[in-house]
Design a protein around this motif. Structure first.
Motif, mmCIF file in Angstrom:
data_model
loop_
_atom_site.group_PDB
_atom_site.id
_atom_site.type_symbol
_atom_site.label_atom_id
_atom_site.label_comp_id
_atom_site.label_asym_id
_atom_site.label_seq_id
_atom_site.Cartn_x
_atom_site.Cartn_y
_atom_site.Cartn_z
ATOM 1 N N CYS B 59 0.798 -1.235 0.000
ATOM 2 C CA CYS B 59 0.000 0.000 0.000
ATOM 3 C C CYS B 59 0.820 1.269 0.000
ATOM 4 O O CYS B 59 2.022 1.248 0.241
ATOM 5 C CB CYS B 59 -1.088 0.025 1.066
ATOM 6 N N GLU B 87 -4.846 0.738 -7.718
ATOM 7 C CA GLU B 87 -6.187 1.229 -7.357
ATOM 8 C C GLU B 87 -5.988 2.492 -6.527
ATOM 9 O O GLU B 87 -5.174 2.490 -5.604
ATOM 10 C CB GLU B 87 -6.902 0.166 -6.518
ATOM 11 N N PHE B 157 -4.962 7.449 -1.375
ATOM 12 C CA PHE B 157 -4.805 6.153 -0.706
ATOM 13 C C PHE B 157 -4.808 5.120 -1.823
ATOM 14 O O PHE B 157 -5.741 5.080 -2.622
ATOM 15 C CB PHE B 157 -5.982 5.862 0.227
ATOM 16 N N SER B 158 -3.799 4.258 -1.872
ATOM 17 C CA SER B 158 -3.737 3.350 -3.019
ATOM 18 C C SER B 158 -2.962 2.083 -2.719
ATOM 19 O O SER B 158 -2.331 1.947 -1.665
ATOM 20 C CB SER B 158 -3.086 4.062 -4.208
ATOM 21 N N THR B 159 -2.983 1.188 -3.682
ATOM 22 C CA THR B 159 -2.050 0.064 -3.680
ATOM 23 C C THR B 159 -0.677 0.614 -4.096
ATOM 24 O O THR B 159 -0.537 1.803 -4.384
ATOM 25 C CB THR B 159 -2.528 -1.012 -4.673
#
Lengths: 181, 181
Positions: B59, B87, B157-159
Motif C-alpha cells: 500500500c 487502485e 490512498f492506493s495500492t
C-alpha cells in the motif's frame, strides 16, 4: 455493551476533535462515525472512535480518534484466506499517541494499561508519535496504543481491514459493536 | 526540465499550502517534497507537488498539492508484474479538485486542458471533490484532474505506486524528475 447515549456522546466528541485537527468530513461520514468499546463497557479507558474512509479488497484508510488516555488494546492481524495479515501504518495528525510493539521494553513507559487489564498487555517497546510522525507495522505484529493527555487523531493506511479476524490478547474482548437501546 | 529555483519555489508553496490545510509534516518530509513537471516545462499549468508518506509492496499513501488550476495530465495505471494496476482513492482535504474519468461528458466542464495540450485529454466525465469528498478509481481507469482557483490538497490512498509504469496519453510526458542545476 454501551448505551446509545454514551455512543452518541463519544461520536460527537470524535467529530469535534476531527474538526479541531483540521480534518473535514461529510455529513454522511459524521452519521457513520464508529464507537468501539471492545465489549468491556469502559469506553473512556478501553476502546476508540473511528471513521473508515474506504475499505476495498486491496486497501483501506481510516481516521482513529482517541480520547485522552484511551487505549486500543493489544491485538494483531493474522493471515486471512491465504493472504498475509493486514499491514498497517499509523500517522499521528493531532495530539500524541504511544504505540507499543515487540522489542526492547521501555524502562519507564509513558503509559499504563487500563486498570484491571494489566495481564493482557505483553509488548512494551514504546514508539511515541507526534503530529507528522508515523510507524509501519508488518503483518502479525502485536500492538496496542494509548493517546496522551489531550487525546489523538491518527490516520491509518493499510491493506484490507477485516476487524472480525483480529486477534486480541484479552479473551474478554468482543470487537462486534453492541449498543443497548 | 525545471530549474532548481523553480523547484524550490514550488516545494515551498506546497509546504505552506499543507500547513494552511492543517496537515503537519516532519522536517525530513519537507526536505523530500516532490515537484513533478512531467517534462513539459510548464509547471504552473501541467504538473503537481507531492509527498509520499509510505509506499510498500502492498500500500501507498500520499498528499498531492496542486497550484491554482494546475493539471495532472491524463494517465492510467496498467497491470504490473502480474498484479492488477494501481487502485486509487482521491480524498479532497482543502480547496477544490475536478477529476475527469470515462463516462458521460460534462456538458459545460469546469476545467479546460492546459493550452496546447488539448488533444491529449480524452475523458470528460466530471467529478467535483470538495473537502471531505472522495472518489475511488478502479485499476486501469483513465483520469486527469485540475485544481480550482485556490489550488487543492488531495490525499491519495492506493495500492503500491510505481510511477515509472504509468501510461500517459500525451507522448511528450516524461514522469522521471529532471532538475537543471
Amino acid at each position: 455493551m454501551i448505551s446509545r447515549t454514551e455512543y452518541e456522546r463519544a461520536a460527537a466528541w470524535a467529530a469535534e476533535t476531527l474538526a479541531r485537527a483540521g480534518i473535514v468530513i461529510t455529513p454522511e461520514e459524521r452519521a457513520r462515525l464508529e464507537v468501539a468499546d471492545m465489549g468491556l463497557g469502559e469506553l473512556e479507558k478501553t476502546g476508540l472512535q473511528l471513521l473508515t474512509y474506504l475499505n476495498t479488497e486491496r486497501c483501506c484508510a481510516k481516521e482513529l480518534i482517541l480520547m485522552p488516555r484511551q487505549t486500543c488494546p493489544e491485538h494483531w492481524h493474522p493471515p486471512v484466506g491465504g493472504e498475509p495479515g493486514k499491514e498497517e501504518t499509523f500517522r499521528c495528525r493531532w495530539g500524541v499517541v504511544y504505540l507499543y510493539v515487540p522489542g526492547d521494553p521501555a524502562p519507564v513507559p509513558a503509559c499504563r494499561p487500563p486498570e484491571g487489564s494489566e495481564p493482557y498487555y505483553t509488548v512494551w517497546h514504546e514508539v511515541r508519535l507526534r503530529p507528522g510522525e508515523q510507524y509501519t507495522l508488518k503483518p502479525g505484529t502485536r500492538h496496542w496504543f494509548q493517546a496522551g493527555p489531550q487525546g489523538a487523531v491518527v490516520s491509518e493506511f493499510s491493506t484490507r481491514s477485516t476487524d472480525e479476524s483480529d486477534l486480541f490478547e484479552d479473551p474478554r474482548i468482543d470487537r462486534t459493536p453492541r449498543v443497548a437501546d
